[in-house]
Motif scaffolding. Structure first.
Motif, PDB file in Angstrom:
ATOM      1  N   ASP A  23     101.663  53.093 112.803  1.00  0.00           N
ATOM      2  CA  ASP A  23     101.230  52.999 111.404  1.00  0.00           C
ATOM      3  C   ASP A  23     102.391  52.804 110.425  1.00  0.00           C
ATOM      4  OD1 ASP A  23      98.303  53.451 111.620  1.00  0.00           O
ATOM      5  OD2 ASP A  23      98.933  55.382 112.439  1.00  0.00           O
ATOM      6  N   GLU A  24     103.568  53.260 110.794  1.00  0.00           N
ATOM      7  CA  GLU A  24     104.708  53.153 109.871  1.00  0.00           C
ATOM      8  C   GLU A  24     105.102  51.708 109.586  1.00  0.00           C
ATOM      9  OE1 GLU A  24     106.410  54.254 113.965  1.00  0.00           O
ATOM     10  OE2 GLU A  24     104.664  54.728 112.792  1.00  0.00           O
ATOM     11  N   ALA A  25     104.611  50.757 110.371  1.00  0.00           N
ATOM     12  CA  ALA A  25     104.907  49.338 110.135  1.00  0.00           C
ATOM     13  C   ALA A  25     103.817  48.639 109.330  1.00  0.00           C
ATOM     14  CB  ALA A  25     105.093  48.619 111.471  1.00  0.00           C
ATOM     15  N   ALA A  26     102.812  49.373 108.887  1.00  0.00           N
ATOM     16  CA  ALA A  26     101.640  48.759 108.251  1.00  0.00           C
ATOM     17  C   ALA A  26     101.978  47.948 107.002  1.00  0.00           C
ATOM     18  CB  ALA A  26     100.605  49.828 107.924  1.00  0.00           C
ATOM     19  N   ASP A  27     102.839  48.464 106.134  1.00  0.00           N
ATOM     20  CA  ASP A  27     103.143  47.736 104.897  1.00  0.00           C
ATOM     21  C   ASP A  27     103.871  46.424 105.174  1.00  0.00           C
ATOM     22  OD1 ASP A  27     101.907  49.698 103.378  1.00  0.00           O
ATOM     23  OD2 ASP A  27     103.791  50.712 102.890  1.00  0.00           O
ATOM     24  N   SER A  28     104.883  46.482 106.026  1.00  0.00           N
ATOM     25  CA  SER A  28     105.615  45.253 106.366  1.00  0.00           C
ATOM     26  C   SER A  28     104.721  44.257 107.086  1.00  0.00           C
ATOM     27  CB  SER A  28     106.830  45.577 107.242  1.00  0.00           C
ATOM     28  OG  SER A  28     107.766  46.349 106.530  1.00  0.00           O
ATOM     29  N   ALA A  29     103.921  44.752 108.013  1.00  0.00           N
ATOM     30  CA  ALA A  29     103.022  43.876 108.759  1.00  0.00           C
ATOM     31  C   ALA A  29     101.999  43.226 107.839  1.00  0.00           C
ATOM     32  CB  ALA A  29     102.333  44.650 109.874  1.00  0.00           C
ATOM     33  N   ALA A  30     101.503  43.976 106.857  1.00  0.00           N
ATOM     34  CA  ALA A  30     100.539  43.427 105.898  1.00  0.00           C
ATOM     35  C   ALA A  30     101.157  42.280 105.107  1.00  0.00           C
ATOM     36  CB  ALA A  30     100.033  44.517 104.963  1.00  0.00           C
ATOM     37  N   ALA A  31     102.398  42.449 104.677  1.00  0.00           N
ATOM     38  CA  ALA A  31     103.078  41.379 103.927  1.00  0.00           C
ATOM     39  C   ALA A  31     103.285  40.150 104.799  1.00  0.00           C
ATOM     40  CB  ALA A  31     104.415  41.894 103.384  1.00  0.00           C
ATOM     41  N   VAL A  32     103.686  40.367 106.052  1.00  0.00           N
ATOM     42  CA  VAL A  32     103.941  39.249 106.964  1.00  0.00           C
ATOM     43  C   VAL A  32     102.653  38.486 107.264  1.00  0.00           C
ATOM     44  CG1 VAL A  32     104.596  38.663 109.341  1.00  0.00           C
ATOM     45  CG2 VAL A  32     106.023  40.220 107.995  1.00  0.00           C
ATOM     46  N   VAL A  33     101.596  39.187 107.659  1.00  0.00           N
ATOM     47  CA  VAL A  33     100.358  38.491 108.030  1.00  0.00           C
ATOM     48  C   VAL A  33      99.734  37.806 106.815  1.00  0.00           C
ATOM     49  CG1 VAL A  33      98.650  40.365 107.811  1.00  0.00           C
ATOM     50  CG2 VAL A  33      98.378  38.603 109.574  1.00  0.00           C
ATOM     51  N   THR A  34      99.866  38.410 105.643  1.00  0.00           N
ATOM     52  CA  THR A  34      99.346  37.781 104.427  1.00  0.00           C
ATOM     53  C   THR A  34     100.042  36.447 104.186  1.00  0.00           C
ATOM     54  OG1 THR A  34      98.753  39.892 103.432  1.00  0.00           O
ATOM     55  CG2 THR A  34      99.070  38.040 101.925  1.00  0.00           C
ATOM     56  N   GLU A  35     101.338  36.428 104.313  1.00  0.00           N
ATOM     57  CA  GLU A  35     102.084  35.184 104.079  1.00  0.00           C
ATOM     58  C   GLU A  35     101.738  34.123 105.117  1.00  0.00           C
ATOM     59  OE1 GLU A  35     104.178  32.210 102.587  1.00  0.00           O
ATOM     60  OE2 GLU A  35     103.709  34.087 101.573  1.00  0.00           O
ATOM     61  N   LEU A  36     101.686  34.508 106.389  1.00  0.00           N
ATOM     62  CA  LEU A  36     101.397  33.529 107.436  1.00  0.00           C
ATOM     63  C   LEU A  36      99.985  32.956 107.288  1.00  0.00           C
ATOM     64  CD1 LEU A  36     103.061  35.131 110.596  1.00  0.00           C
ATOM     65  CD2 LEU A  36     104.052  33.549 108.913  1.00  0.00           C
ATOM     66  N   VAL A  37      99.018  33.799 106.983  1.00  0.00           N
ATOM     67  CA  VAL A  37      97.651  33.308 106.784  1.00  0.00           C
ATOM     68  C   VAL A  37      97.572  32.457 105.520  1.00  0.00           C
ATOM     69  CG1 VAL A  37      95.270  33.999 106.264  1.00  0.00           C
ATOM     70  CG2 VAL A  37      96.534  35.128 108.103  1.00  0.00           C
ATOM     71  N   SER A  38      98.223  32.885 104.456  1.00  0.00           N
ATOM     72  CA  SER A  38      98.203  32.111 103.213  1.00  0.00           C
ATOM     73  C   SER A  38      98.781  30.715 103.415  1.00  0.00           C
ATOM     74  CB  SER A  38      98.981  32.843 102.114  1.00  0.00           C
ATOM     75  OG  SER A  38      98.339  34.051 101.791  1.00  0.00           O
TER      76      SER A  38
END
Length: 141
Positions: A41-56
């Motif tokens: 869970d500690e990677a959730a914020d970074s992972a959210a930013a990464v997946v948002t950018e890749l999907v966008s």
């Protein structure tokens, strides 16, 4: 559809999504769920930013109606986030002007992933991926 880990190879979750801006939210939920199941869970914020950018980026630049998001536990403390789409155009980091509204996403991905990202061309499209090293959780003091 959320796919359960197969037991063969690295554990992974994947989902096909419509190629529309709202899919970034779905991708964040998929990623957060996978991280939670794996105790990362500690990677959730970074992972959210990464997946948002890749999907966008896939929504903005790809063809066809769907993209696939896959979250893989590539090691004990390593998570790979990949987005596959139907465009053969590979992403290129840009240098955005100070007043530009877009153009910084891949630089953010690179910073969050310590430069561990790339794109794998496919005969019919590409997979853009990034790997997050998940630091050990700090014990409460």
């Amino acid at each position: 559809m959320l796919l359960e880990p197969s037991g063969i190879g690295d554990p992974a979750y994947s989902q096909n999504m419509p190629r529309q801006p709202e899919s970034a939210r779905t991708a964040r939920h998929l990623t957060a769920s996978a991280l939670h199941v794996w105790g990362l869970d500690e990677a959730a914020d970074s992972a959210a930013a990464v997946v948002t950018e890749l999907v966008s980026n896939a929504v903005r630049h790809a063809r066809r109606d769907t993209v696939q998001v896959k979250v893989t536990r590539a090691g004990d403390r390593l998570v790979r986030i990949a987005v596959t789409d139907f465009s053969r155009d590979l992403p290129e980091p840009r240098h955005a002007a100070m007043d530009a509204v877009t153009g910084r996403g891949l630089a953010i991905v690179a910073a969050l992933c310590d430069g561990r990202w790339g794109a794998d061309p496919l005969r019919w499209g590409k997979t853009v991926w990034a790997e997050l090293a998940v630091p050990e959780a700090k014990p409460d003091e």
